[in-house]
Design a protein around this motif. Sequence first.
Motif, PDB file in Angstrom:
ATOM      1  N   MET A   1      74.834 -16.825  22.989  1.00  0.00           N
ATOM      2  CA  MET A   1      75.926 -15.900  23.628  1.00  0.00           C
ATOM      3  C   MET A   1      75.252 -14.731  24.051  1.00  0.00           C
ATOM      4  SD  MET A   1      78.616 -17.652  24.249  1.00  0.00           S
ATOM      5  CE  MET A   1      77.621 -19.122  24.446  1.00  0.00           C
ATOM      6  N   PHE A   2      74.672 -13.936  23.692  1.00  0.00           N
ATOM      7  CA  PHE A   2      73.920 -12.598  23.607  1.00  0.00           C
ATOM      8  C   PHE A   2      72.832 -13.047  24.639  1.00  0.00           C
ATOM      9  CE2 PHE A   2      70.826  -9.678  23.084  1.00  0.00           C
ATOM     10  CZ  PHE A   2      71.698  -8.297  23.137  1.00  0.00           C
ATOM     11  N   LEU A   3      71.819 -13.981  24.225  1.00  0.00           N
ATOM     12  CA  LEU A   3      70.645 -14.520  25.291  1.00  0.00           C
ATOM     13  C   LEU A   3      71.059 -14.533  26.581  1.00  0.00           C
ATOM     14  CD1 LEU A   3      67.621 -14.200  24.954  1.00  0.00           C
ATOM     15  CD2 LEU A   3      67.774 -16.683  24.057  1.00  0.00           C
TER      16      LEU A   3
ATOM     17  N   ASN B   1      79.580 -20.379   3.825  1.00  0.00           N
ATOM     18  CA  ASN B   1      78.187 -20.391   3.660  1.00  0.00           C
ATOM     19  C   ASN B   1      77.605 -21.430   4.707  1.00  0.00           C
ATOM     20  OD1 ASN B   1      76.888 -18.270   2.088  1.00  0.00           O
ATOM     21  ND2 ASN B   1      77.574 -19.476   0.225  1.00  0.00           N
ATOM     22  N   VAL B   2      78.395 -22.427   4.915  1.00  0.00           N
ATOM     23  CA  VAL B   2      77.838 -23.756   5.550  1.00  0.00           C
ATOM     24  C   VAL B   2      78.068 -23.361   7.080  1.00  0.00           C
ATOM     25  CG1 VAL B   2      78.423 -25.892   6.273  1.00  0.00           C
ATOM     26  CG2 VAL B   2      78.509 -25.436   3.817  1.00  0.00           C
ATOM     27  N   ILE B   3      79.165 -22.551   7.464  1.00  0.00           N
ATOM     28  CA  ILE B   3      79.707 -22.125   8.792  1.00  0.00           C
ATOM     29  C   ILE B   3      78.450 -21.112   9.423  1.00  0.00           C
ATOM     30  CG2 ILE B   3      81.542 -21.403  10.319  1.00  0.00           C
ATOM     31  CD1 ILE B   3      83.533 -22.621   8.348  1.00  0.00           C
ATOM     32  N   VAL B   4      78.333 -20.143   8.454  1.00  0.00           N
ATOM     33  CA  VAL B   4      77.718 -18.972   8.795  1.00  0.00           C
ATOM     34  C   VAL B   4      76.532 -19.211  10.004  1.00  0.00           C
ATOM     35  CG1 VAL B   4      76.140 -17.127   8.227  1.00  0.00           C
ATOM     36  CG2 VAL B   4      78.545 -17.284   7.508  1.00  0.00           C
ATOM     37  N   PRO B   5      75.499 -20.110   9.480  1.00  0.00           N
ATOM     38  CA  PRO B   5      74.275 -20.378  10.384  1.00  0.00           C
ATOM     39  C   PRO B   5      74.750 -20.555  11.763  1.00  0.00           C
ATOM     40  CG  PRO B   5      73.891 -21.269   8.107  1.00  0.00           C
ATOM     41  CD  PRO B   5      75.382 -20.886   8.364  1.00  0.00           C
ATOM     42  N   PHE B   6      75.677 -21.502  11.900  1.00  0.00           N
ATOM     43  CA  PHE B   6      76.338 -21.961  12.995  1.00  0.00           C
ATOM     44  C   PHE B   6      76.832 -20.705  13.954  1.00  0.00           C
ATOM     45  CE2 PHE B   6      76.223 -25.700  10.525  1.00  0.00           C
ATOM     46  CZ  PHE B   6      75.357 -26.557  11.237  1.00  0.00           C
ATOM     47  N   LEU B   7      77.528 -20.016  13.286  1.00  0.00           N
ATOM     48  CA  LEU B   7      78.051 -18.898  14.122  1.00  0.00           C
ATOM     49  C   LEU B   7      76.973 -17.851  14.512  1.00  0.00           C
ATOM     50  CD1 LEU B   7      81.105 -18.097  11.613  1.00  0.00           C
ATOM     51  CD2 LEU B   7      81.369 -19.178  13.678  1.00  0.00           C
ATOM     52  N   LEU B   8      76.082 -17.706  13.557  1.00  0.00           N
ATOM     53  CA  LEU B   8      75.038 -16.715  13.806  1.00  0.00           C
ATOM     54  C   LEU B   8      74.221 -17.225  15.121  1.00  0.00           C
ATOM     55  CD1 LEU B   8      73.470 -15.540  10.419  1.00  0.00           C
ATOM     56  CD2 LEU B   8      74.812 -14.332  11.975  1.00  0.00           C
ATOM     57  N   LEU B   9      74.073 -18.569  15.241  1.00  0.00           N
ATOM     58  CA  LEU B   9      73.294 -19.136  16.222  1.00  0.00           C
ATOM     59  C   LEU B   9      73.860 -19.090  17.475  1.00  0.00           C
ATOM     60  CD1 LEU B   9      70.681 -20.674  17.238  1.00  0.00           C
ATOM     61  CD2 LEU B   9      71.797 -22.734  16.511  1.00  0.00           C
ATOM     62  N   PHE B  10      75.350 -19.499  17.350  1.00  0.00           N
ATOM     63  CA  PHE B  10      76.175 -19.354  18.575  1.00  0.00           C
ATOM     64  C   PHE B  10      76.177 -17.966  19.196  1.00  0.00           C
ATOM     65  CE2 PHE B  10      80.444 -18.383  20.279  1.00  0.00           C
ATOM     66  CZ  PHE B  10      80.541 -19.165  21.140  1.00  0.00           C
ATOM     67  N   ALA B  11      76.397 -16.867  18.313  1.00  0.00           N
ATOM     68  CA  ALA B  11      76.397 -15.485  18.500  1.00  0.00           C
ATOM     69  C   ALA B  11      75.197 -15.167  19.578  1.00  0.00           C
ATOM     70  CB  ALA B  11      76.815 -14.590  17.529  1.00  0.00           C
ATOM     71  N   THR B  12      73.939 -15.645  18.936  1.00  0.00           N
ATOM     72  CA  THR B  12      72.703 -15.318  19.551  1.00  0.00           C
ATOM     73  C   THR B  12      72.535 -15.813  20.740  1.00  0.00           C
ATOM     74  OG1 THR B  12      71.799 -15.196  17.111  1.00  0.00           O
ATOM     75  CG2 THR B  12      70.213 -15.431  18.996  1.00  0.00           C
TER      76      THR B  12
ATOM     77  N   ARG C   1      67.037  -6.809  24.467  1.00  0.00           N
ATOM     78  CA  ARG C   1      67.524  -8.290  24.525  1.00  0.00           C
ATOM     79  C   ARG C   1      66.661  -9.011  23.641  1.00  0.00           C
ATOM     80  NH1 ARG C   1      71.961  -8.912  27.521  1.00  0.00           N
ATOM     81  NH2 ARG C   1      71.838 -11.169  26.984  1.00  0.00           N
ATOM     82  N   ALA C   2      65.296  -8.989  23.913  1.00  0.00           N
ATOM     83  CA  ALA C   2      64.311  -9.499  23.006  1.00  0.00           C
ATOM     84  C   ALA C   2      64.300  -9.376  21.564  1.00  0.00           C
ATOM     85  CB  ALA C   2      63.061  -9.436  23.723  1.00  0.00           C
ATOM     86  N   ILE C   3      64.617  -8.018  21.211  1.00  0.00           N
ATOM     87  CA  ILE C   3      64.654  -7.697  19.831  1.00  0.00           C
ATOM     88  C   ILE C   3      65.790  -8.422  19.200  1.00  0.00           C
ATOM     89  CG2 ILE C   3      65.035  -6.021  18.421  1.00  0.00           C
ATOM     90  CD1 ILE C   3      63.309  -4.299  20.343  1.00  0.00           C
ATOM     91  N   VAL C   4      66.997  -8.378  20.086  1.00  0.00           N
ATOM     92  CA  VAL C   4      68.282  -8.840  19.455  1.00  0.00           C
ATOM     93  C   VAL C   4      68.097 -10.366  19.272  1.00  0.00           C
ATOM     94  CG1 VAL C   4      70.584  -8.966  19.766  1.00  0.00           C
ATOM     95  CG2 VAL C   4      69.518  -6.878  20.213  1.00  0.00           C
ATOM     96  N   ALA C   5      67.360 -11.009  20.211  1.00  0.00           N
ATOM     97  CA  ALA C   5      67.332 -12.417  20.115  1.00  0.00           C
ATOM     98  C   ALA C   5      66.648 -12.893  19.170  1.00  0.00           C
ATOM     99  CB  ALA C   5      66.766 -12.984  21.488  1.00  0.00           C
ATOM    100  N   ILE C   6      65.408 -12.039  18.950  1.00  0.00           N
ATOM    101  CA  ILE C   6      64.399 -12.497  17.497  1.00  0.00           C
ATOM    102  C   ILE C   6      65.109 -12.218  16.256  1.00  0.00           C
ATOM    103  CG2 ILE C   6      62.370 -11.802  16.589  1.00  0.00           C
ATOM    104  CD1 ILE C   6      61.349 -10.850  19.238  1.00  0.00           C
ATOM    105  N   VAL C   7      65.797 -11.102  16.352  1.00  0.00           N
ATOM    106  CA  VAL C   7      66.675 -10.996  14.730  1.00  0.00           C
ATOM    107  C   VAL C   7      67.694 -12.099  14.703  1.00  0.00           C
ATOM    108  CG1 VAL C   7      68.084  -9.517  13.678  1.00  0.00           C
ATOM    109  CG2 VAL C   7      66.237  -8.560  15.081  1.00  0.00           C
ATOM    110  N   GLY C   8      68.552 -12.383  15.950  1.00  0.00           N
ATOM    111  CA  GLY C   8      69.546 -13.474  15.790  1.00  0.00           C
ATOM    112  C   GLY C   8      68.991 -14.744  15.249  1.00  0.00           C
ATOM    113  N   PHE C   9      67.839 -15.134  16.073  1.00  0.00           N
ATOM    114  CA  PHE C   9      67.485 -16.408  15.639  1.00  0.00           C
ATOM    115  C   PHE C   9      66.853 -16.277  14.274  1.00  0.00           C
ATOM    116  CE2 PHE C   9      66.913 -17.431  20.428  1.00  0.00           C
ATOM    117  CZ  PHE C   9      67.905 -18.195  20.293  1.00  0.00           C
ATOM    118  N   GLY C  10      66.051 -15.261  13.967  1.00  0.00           N
ATOM    119  CA  GLY C  10      65.350 -15.320  12.550  1.00  0.00           C
ATOM    120  C   GLY C  10      66.443 -15.264  11.453  1.00  0.00           C
ATOM    121  N   MET C  11      67.964 -14.483  11.689  1.00  0.00           N
ATOM    122  CA  MET C  11      68.778 -14.499  10.897  1.00  0.00           C
ATOM    123  C   MET C  11      69.456 -15.944  10.533  1.00  0.00           C
ATOM    124  SD  MET C  11      68.841 -11.709   9.136  1.00  0.00           S
ATOM    125  CE  MET C  11      66.923 -12.008   9.289  1.00  0.00           C
TER     126      MET C  11
END
Length: 248
Positions: free
Chosen positions: A113-115, A100-111, A229-239
Amino acid sequence: MLEILLLSVAAFGAGVLNTIAGGGTFLTFPALVLSGVPPISANATSTVAVFPGYLGGAAGYHEELRQMTRASLIRLTAVTLLGGLAGSLLLLVTSNEAFNVIVPFLLLFATLMFLFGPRLRRWAAERSAGIAPEGAVGLFLVSLYGGYFNGGLGIVLLALFALWGWQNIHLMNGLKTWLSFALSAISVATFAVAGIVAWKAALLMMAFSVLGGYAGARAAKAIPQNVVRAIVAIVGFGMSAVFFGRLF
């Protein structure tokens, strides 16, 4: 019924995104967590849900993959399987609280990387001189990450290939898709044996992700890539923000 609707829509959207540009994990993983699946199981189930799409993608690049020698392809696949297995086993020994602690950082990193994926690939290509081709250590580390958390894996693989000095984007995409399939296969097998996959949700999402992949192939011709790419970035940063908020 609401949970079924949530998982179905998320899986369909993930299939569309993965076909057009990637980023399906940003939909499937949060949807599973919001439906009440524990984070570790949600991560494993998300991997299973998007797994079928990789095989179809790899089959579509069979001509490009034939450009590689069989020995090279086998070696790279073996390294990927080892790294994916190590990452999957690492996930199994991680507690839900720690994840639970690691997940936000992984999601942010993945976002990120995508962006910034295209810039990352260009940066890697400019610095490819002198880098040992087809380095096993780099591929193992990338596969380790992919086995632990699949988000953004494709972008990191493409950047790694650029560091190797590769320039044929079709070959790079073909190998990326094949190695993603191999890594997902070992992860799915590991998670299945460990009994952490929520199979009812996984099977439902697999079906809708395949439908989404088919729809995405048609939509790819109509939707501008920068919009996707904009949609994915918004979803990624939002999540990422949502999961950071869950920590407090």
